[in-house]
Motif scaffolding. Sequence first.
Motif, PDB file in Angstrom:
ATOM      1  N   PHE A   1      40.483  29.328  40.234  1.00 46.76           N
ATOM      2  CA  PHE A   1      40.193  30.437  39.010  1.00 46.76           C
ATOM      3  C   PHE A   1      40.432  29.696  37.373  1.00 46.76           C
ATOM      4  CE2 PHE A   1      38.816  33.765  36.153  1.00 46.76           C
ATOM      5  CZ  PHE A   1      37.762  34.532  36.003  1.00 46.76           C
ATOM      6  N   TYR A   2      41.856  29.172  37.630  1.00 43.73           N
ATOM      7  CA  TYR A   2      42.622  29.229  36.540  1.00 43.73           C
ATOM      8  C   TYR A   2      41.572  28.533  35.490  1.00 43.73           C
ATOM      9  CZ  TYR A   2      46.189  27.800  33.087  1.00 43.73           C
ATOM     10  OH  TYR A   2      46.574  27.083  32.437  1.00 43.73           O
ATOM     11  N   ASP A   3      41.988  27.323  37.055  1.00 42.56           N
ATOM     12  CA  ASP A   3      40.772  25.889  35.825  1.00 42.56           C
ATOM     13  C   ASP A   3      39.957  25.673  34.855  1.00 42.56           C
ATOM     14  OD1 ASP A   3      43.774  24.737  36.824  1.00 42.56           O
ATOM     15  OD2 ASP A   3      42.956  24.261  39.567  1.00 42.56           O
ATOM     16  N   TRP A   4      39.604  26.432  35.807  1.00 43.07           N
ATOM     17  CA  TRP A   4      38.017  26.790  35.455  1.00 43.07           C
ATOM     18  C   TRP A   4      37.387  27.460  34.267  1.00 43.07           C
ATOM     19  CZ3 TRP A   4      34.086  30.146  35.933  1.00 43.07           C
ATOM     20  CH2 TRP A   4      34.316  30.714  37.316  1.00 43.07           C
ATOM     21  N   ALA A   5      37.995  28.260  34.427  1.00 37.69           N
ATOM     22  CA  ALA A   5      37.849  29.701  32.985  1.00 37.69           C
ATOM     23  C   ALA A   5      38.652  29.414  31.988  1.00 37.69           C
ATOM     24  CB  ALA A   5      37.994  31.295  34.272  1.00 37.69           C
ATOM     25  N   PHE A   6      39.311  30.659  31.690  1.00 34.20           N
ATOM     26  CA  PHE A   6      39.630  30.600  30.146  1.00 34.20           C
ATOM     27  C   PHE A   6      40.144  29.643  29.633  1.00 34.20           C
ATOM     28  CE2 PHE A   6      38.743  34.767  31.700  1.00 34.20           C
ATOM     29  CZ  PHE A   6      36.939  35.297  30.831  1.00 34.20           C
ATOM     30  N   SER A   7      40.993  29.056  31.120  1.00 35.70           N
ATOM     31  CA  SER A   7      42.204  28.197  30.379  1.00 35.70           C
ATOM     32  C   SER A   7      41.686  27.121  29.867  1.00 35.70           C
ATOM     33  CB  SER A   7      43.170  27.300  31.654  1.00 35.70           C
ATOM     34  OG  SER A   7      41.494  26.550  31.968  1.00 35.70           O
ATOM     35  N   ARG A   8      40.122  26.802  30.055  1.00 36.12           N
ATOM     36  CA  ARG A   8      39.842  25.291  29.036  1.00 36.12           C
ATOM     37  C   ARG A   8      39.281  26.060  27.855  1.00 36.12           C
ATOM     38  NH1 ARG A   8      34.720  23.745  32.366  1.00 36.12           N
ATOM     39  NH2 ARG A   8      35.220  21.556  31.254  1.00 36.12           N
ATOM     40  N   ASP A   9      38.882  26.968  27.433  1.00 36.83           N
ATOM     41  CA  ASP A   9      38.700  27.127  25.963  1.00 36.83           C
ATOM     42  C   ASP A   9      40.113  27.853  24.952  1.00 36.83           C
ATOM     43  OD1 ASP A   9      37.371  28.649  23.733  1.00 36.83           O
ATOM     44  OD2 ASP A   9      36.645  30.443  25.247  1.00 36.83           O
ATOM     45  N   LEU A  10      40.797  26.410  24.970  1.00 33.01           N
ATOM     46  CA  LEU A  10      42.060  26.660  23.774  1.00 33.01           C
ATOM     47  C   LEU A  10      41.692  27.130  22.281  1.00 33.01           C
ATOM     48  CD1 LEU A  10      43.562  23.085  24.688  1.00 33.01           C
ATOM     49  CD2 LEU A  10      43.677  25.391  26.075  1.00 33.01           C
ATOM     50  N   ASP A  11      40.214  27.200  22.337  1.00 33.11           N
ATOM     51  CA  ASP A  11      40.296  27.858  20.680  1.00 33.11           C
ATOM     52  C   ASP A  11      40.616  29.802  20.998  1.00 33.11           C
ATOM     53  OD1 ASP A  11      39.516  25.831  19.750  1.00 33.11           O
ATOM     54  OD2 ASP A  11      37.234  26.113  19.895  1.00 33.11           O
ATOM     55  N   GLN A  12      40.528  30.065  21.897  1.00 36.94           N
ATOM     56  CA  GLN A  12      41.477  31.337  21.991  1.00 36.94           C
ATOM     57  C   GLN A  12      42.708  31.633  21.601  1.00 36.94           C
ATOM     58  OE1 GLN A  12      40.366  33.792  25.311  1.00 36.94           O
ATOM     59  NE2 GLN A  12      40.721  31.772  25.943  1.00 36.94           N
TER      60      GLN A  12
ATOM     61  N   CYS B   1      44.157  36.056  36.771  1.00 44.99           N
ATOM     62  CA  CYS B   1      43.925  35.036  37.948  1.00 44.99           C
ATOM     63  C   CYS B   1      44.966  35.213  38.492  1.00 44.99           C
ATOM     64  CB  CYS B   1      44.834  33.772  37.311  1.00 44.99           C
ATOM     65  SG  CYS B   1      44.014  33.024  35.968  1.00 44.99           S
ATOM     66  N   GLY B   2      46.206  36.345  38.867  1.00 44.72           N
ATOM     67  CA  GLY B   2      46.651  36.673  40.029  1.00 44.72           C
ATOM     68  C   GLY B   2      47.067  37.383  41.037  1.00 44.72           C
ATOM     69  N   ASP B   3      45.782  37.981  40.489  1.00 43.80           N
ATOM     70  CA  ASP B   3      44.392  38.804  41.002  1.00 43.80           C
ATOM     71  C   ASP B   3      43.655  38.533  43.027  1.00 43.80           C
ATOM     72  OD1 ASP B   3      45.393  40.979  39.528  1.00 43.80           O
ATOM     73  OD2 ASP B   3      43.300  41.773  38.882  1.00 43.80           O
ATOM     74  N   CYS B   4      43.734  37.393  41.776  1.00 43.11           N
ATOM     75  CA  CYS B   4      43.142  36.322  43.211  1.00 43.11           C
ATOM     76  C   CYS B   4      43.809  36.440  44.737  1.00 43.11           C
ATOM     77  CB  CYS B   4      42.699  34.863  42.991  1.00 43.11           C
ATOM     78  SG  CYS B   4      41.509  34.699  41.032  1.00 43.11           S
ATOM     79  N   ALA B   5      43.453  35.988  45.257  1.00 41.13           N
ATOM     80  CA  ALA B   5      43.573  34.988  46.566  1.00 41.13           C
ATOM     81  C   ALA B   5      44.449  33.763  46.615  1.00 41.13           C
ATOM     82  CB  ALA B   5      42.763  34.553  47.385  1.00 41.13           C
TER      83      ALA B   5
END
Length: 334
Positions: free
Chosen positions: A101-112, A135-139
């Motif tokens: 989830f980390y890889d394809w969610a908000f981590s790709r949006d560096l403008d944040q 992301c730590g809430d994930c499995a």
Amino acid sequence: DLIGSREIMEMRNYADRGILWALEDADTVLLREGELIPSVAESAKWKGKTSFLPGKVCIWGAFARKSDVQSRKPVATASDYMKMVREVYPDHMRSMVGINFYDWAFSRDLDQWIDWEKGTCHFDDGSFAEFLTFCGDCAKDVDEAVANELEIRYTDINGGFGVGESFMEPTPEILKIFGSDYEQYELYPYPSAYNAHHGGRALEAMLFYGVVTGSEHREEALRFMEYMIREAAEPDWKYGPVTQKGVEKEIEEYLEEYRRREKDENLDFSPLTDQTVPMFRSRIANSYGYLYTDNEIMKVMREEALRFFAGELTAEKAAEYIQNRVSIYLAEQG
């Protein structure tokens, strides 16, 4: 003669070094009014120049079941989205693996987190730690995620390009067709600092093209680039054309296929309403800012994120280390 890359930081670096030919200085149809989707071309500009353009794009957005979020305040930022998911869909994260989830969610949006003009970053303002904790809430692994797999996914972050996806946006016509039991979904802007100013969704380029300034064959390379963007960019299940003519062709082909399937009740197809095509056009017109794919900053972020998932660091400490390392990188590049 021609450079291609999925990573926009790489193309910006070539532009900064003078390797790419600014298209404003060339005689090209690509910059003529009415040729490209304006938001696609505007988002590709770097320091006021157009030195590269994408051949095809995908549009990213977040969605959730409308009936679950009607009474909530609008989702406009990554923080808003994460809070909404935690409160409304507590089981959602446990059906996915944390690092995936980390890889394809908000981590790709560096403008944040990065101000590219100033060469500064703010991973230490709490927002990145919030994302890591989310992301730590994930499995922890695939087995755990499969055991918690949801039968229906009521919320997610997804990318695609297609007229049919517009049916997810609630309209009166949808209810007339399917009745009150039909699951309506509300689409949100892909939360980012860039989109906070534009109110749209994020773009992902399948491949950026740029012409090498010093090439003896740069005119021929430019013609080939024009061909790849204007003629050869056939849409697929995820990526679509960046020309306005290509968008109209996409709509025409969708409507033709819809009418064919409508005559055969055994064929399934996304419902067509009076708002389907206007919504599709609106989504394209309001999609700004490209997602990042693979660069040195993302590698630094992932290294520290992996230490967080392994239990070696707290989310706050990982964010602190990233802040320090990325600050040094930006200063060196500056």
